[in-house]
Design a protein around this motif. Structure first.
Motif, PDB file in Angstrom:
ATOM      1  N   ALA A   9      45.268  36.504  39.649  1.00  0.00           N
ATOM      2  CA  ALA A   9      43.974  36.132  39.081  1.00  0.00           C
ATOM      3  C   ALA A   9      44.165  35.190  37.892  1.00  0.00           C
ATOM      4  CB  ALA A   9      43.206  37.380  38.654  1.00  0.00           C
ATOM      5  N   TYR A  10      45.144  35.470  37.057  1.00  0.00           N
ATOM      6  CA  TYR A  10      45.439  34.605  35.911  1.00  0.00           C
ATOM      7  C   TYR A  10      45.836  33.206  36.376  1.00  0.00           C
ATOM      8  CZ  TYR A  10      48.103  32.589  32.064  1.00  0.00           C
ATOM      9  OH  TYR A  10      48.592  31.735  31.122  1.00  0.00           O
ATOM     10  N   LYS A  11      46.706  33.138  37.386  1.00  0.00           N
ATOM     11  CA  LYS A  11      47.135  31.831  37.903  1.00  0.00           C
ATOM     12  C   LYS A  11      45.962  31.070  38.516  1.00  0.00           C
ATOM     13  CE  LYS A  11      51.955  32.975  38.839  1.00  0.00           C
ATOM     14  NZ  LYS A  11      52.972  33.157  39.883  1.00  0.00           N
ATOM     15  N   ALA A  12      45.071  31.771  39.210  1.00  0.00           N
ATOM     16  CA  ALA A  12      43.912  31.113  39.807  1.00  0.00           C
ATOM     17  C   ALA A  12      42.989  30.551  38.724  1.00  0.00           C
ATOM     18  CB  ALA A  12      43.155  32.085  40.702  1.00  0.00           C
ATOM     19  N   ARG A  13      42.740  31.330  37.661  1.00  0.00           N
ATOM     20  CA  ARG A  13      41.909  30.835  36.555  1.00  0.00           C
ATOM     21  C   ARG A  13      42.556  29.646  35.882  1.00  0.00           C
ATOM     22  NH1 ARG A  13      40.706  36.463  34.187  1.00  0.00           N
ATOM     23  NH2 ARG A  13      42.846  36.095  33.648  1.00  0.00           N
ATOM     24  N   LYS A  14      43.866  29.712  35.689  1.00  0.00           N
ATOM     25  CA  LYS A  14      44.587  28.615  35.041  1.00  0.00           C
ATOM     26  C   LYS A  14      44.539  27.362  35.912  1.00  0.00           C
ATOM     27  CE  LYS A  14      48.957  27.617  32.790  1.00  0.00           C
ATOM     28  NZ  LYS A  14      50.293  28.087  32.476  1.00  0.00           N
ATOM     29  N   ALA A  15      44.685  27.532  37.220  1.00  0.00           N
ATOM     30  CA  ALA A  15      44.627  26.389  38.136  1.00  0.00           C
ATOM     31  C   ALA A  15      43.220  25.799  38.177  1.00  0.00           C
ATOM     32  CB  ALA A  15      45.066  26.814  39.531  1.00  0.00           C
TER      33      ALA A  15
ATOM     34  N   PHE B 142      50.301  44.615  38.383  1.00  0.00           N
ATOM     35  CA  PHE B 142      51.032  43.417  37.988  1.00  0.00           C
ATOM     36  C   PHE B 142      50.736  42.202  38.865  1.00  0.00           C
ATOM     37  CE2 PHE B 142      53.579  47.080  36.657  1.00  0.00           C
ATOM     38  CZ  PHE B 142      53.577  46.868  35.300  1.00  0.00           C
ATOM     39  N   VAL B 143      50.829  42.342  40.174  1.00  0.00           N
ATOM     40  CA  VAL B 143      50.683  41.187  41.060  1.00  0.00           C
ATOM     41  C   VAL B 143      49.247  40.675  41.077  1.00  0.00           C
ATOM     42  CG1 VAL B 143      50.874  40.405  43.454  1.00  0.00           C
ATOM     43  CG2 VAL B 143      52.650  41.845  42.477  1.00  0.00           C
ATOM     44  N   MET B 144      48.289  41.566  41.282  1.00  0.00           N
ATOM     45  CA  MET B 144      46.898  41.144  41.375  1.00  0.00           C
ATOM     46  C   MET B 144      46.410  40.498  40.066  1.00  0.00           C
ATOM     47  SD  MET B 144      43.855  43.319  43.126  1.00  0.00           S
ATOM     48  CE  MET B 144      43.169  44.100  41.691  1.00  0.00           C
ATOM     49  N   PRO B 145      46.658  41.088  38.894  1.00  0.00           N
ATOM     50  CA  PRO B 145      46.240  40.401  37.664  1.00  0.00           C
ATOM     51  C   PRO B 145      46.940  39.055  37.453  1.00  0.00           C
ATOM     52  CG  PRO B 145      46.652  42.702  37.205  1.00  0.00           C
ATOM     53  CD  PRO B 145      47.124  42.447  38.598  1.00  0.00           C
ATOM     54  N   MET B 146      48.210  38.966  37.821  1.00  0.00           N
ATOM     55  CA  MET B 146      48.929  37.698  37.664  1.00  0.00           C
ATOM     56  C   MET B 146      48.357  36.630  38.588  1.00  0.00           C
ATOM     57  SD  MET B 146      51.095  36.031  35.947  1.00  0.00           S
ATOM     58  CE  MET B 146      51.985  37.248  35.046  1.00  0.00           C
TER      59      MET B 146
END
Length: 135
Positions: A98-104, A92-96
């Motif tokens: 990564a998602y936030k980093a891609r979105k940023a 949960f934490v690591m994929p989230m």
């Protein structure tokens, strides 16, 4: 008194906390299911979890009875805690993150202008006062 209670209940923080508790309860079921379905069988390949209650320090009491300090249960609890922590982090934490980093990276936020220092603010005030006197 009723008005104070109404304001307390209607605050956003209380509602957010209530939602977090409910979602946390549901999330606990997911994490426990992952641990019991995947992690526990993996641990069982190397360690017999059913025998942990018998592992411990045995001390003979003053009345002749044997007292066992069940260290095995503590070890099982620690292993279970780390298993849950690993599942939460990797699933949960690591994929989230990564998602936030891609979105940023896709939507970079414009850097806010640096706040003026005290000296710069005083210089602006001085300049404004000079302008007012000359006008």
């Amino acid at each position: 008194m009723i008005q104070g209670f109404k304001e307390f209940i209607l605050k956003g923080n209380v509602i957010d906390l209530a939602v977090a508790v409910v979602i946390g309860g549901a999330f606990t079921a997911i994490v426990n299911a992952i641990v019991s379905a995947i992690i526990t069988p993996l641990v069982s390949l190397f360690f017999n979890a059913d025998s942990t209650g018998k592992i411990g320090i045995i001390v003979h009491g003053i009345y002749g009875q044997e007292v066992t300090f069940p260290i095995g249960e503590l070890i099982s609890a620690v292993i279970s805690f780390f298993a849950v922590a690993l599942v939460v982090y990797f699933a949960f934490v690591m994929p989230m993150n990564a998602y936030k980093a891609r979105k940023a990276a896709k939507n970079p936020i414009a850097e806010e202008a640096a706040e003026a220092t005290e000296g710069e603010l005083l210089a602006e005030i001085r300049d404004l006062l000079k302008q007012q006197r000359s006008a």
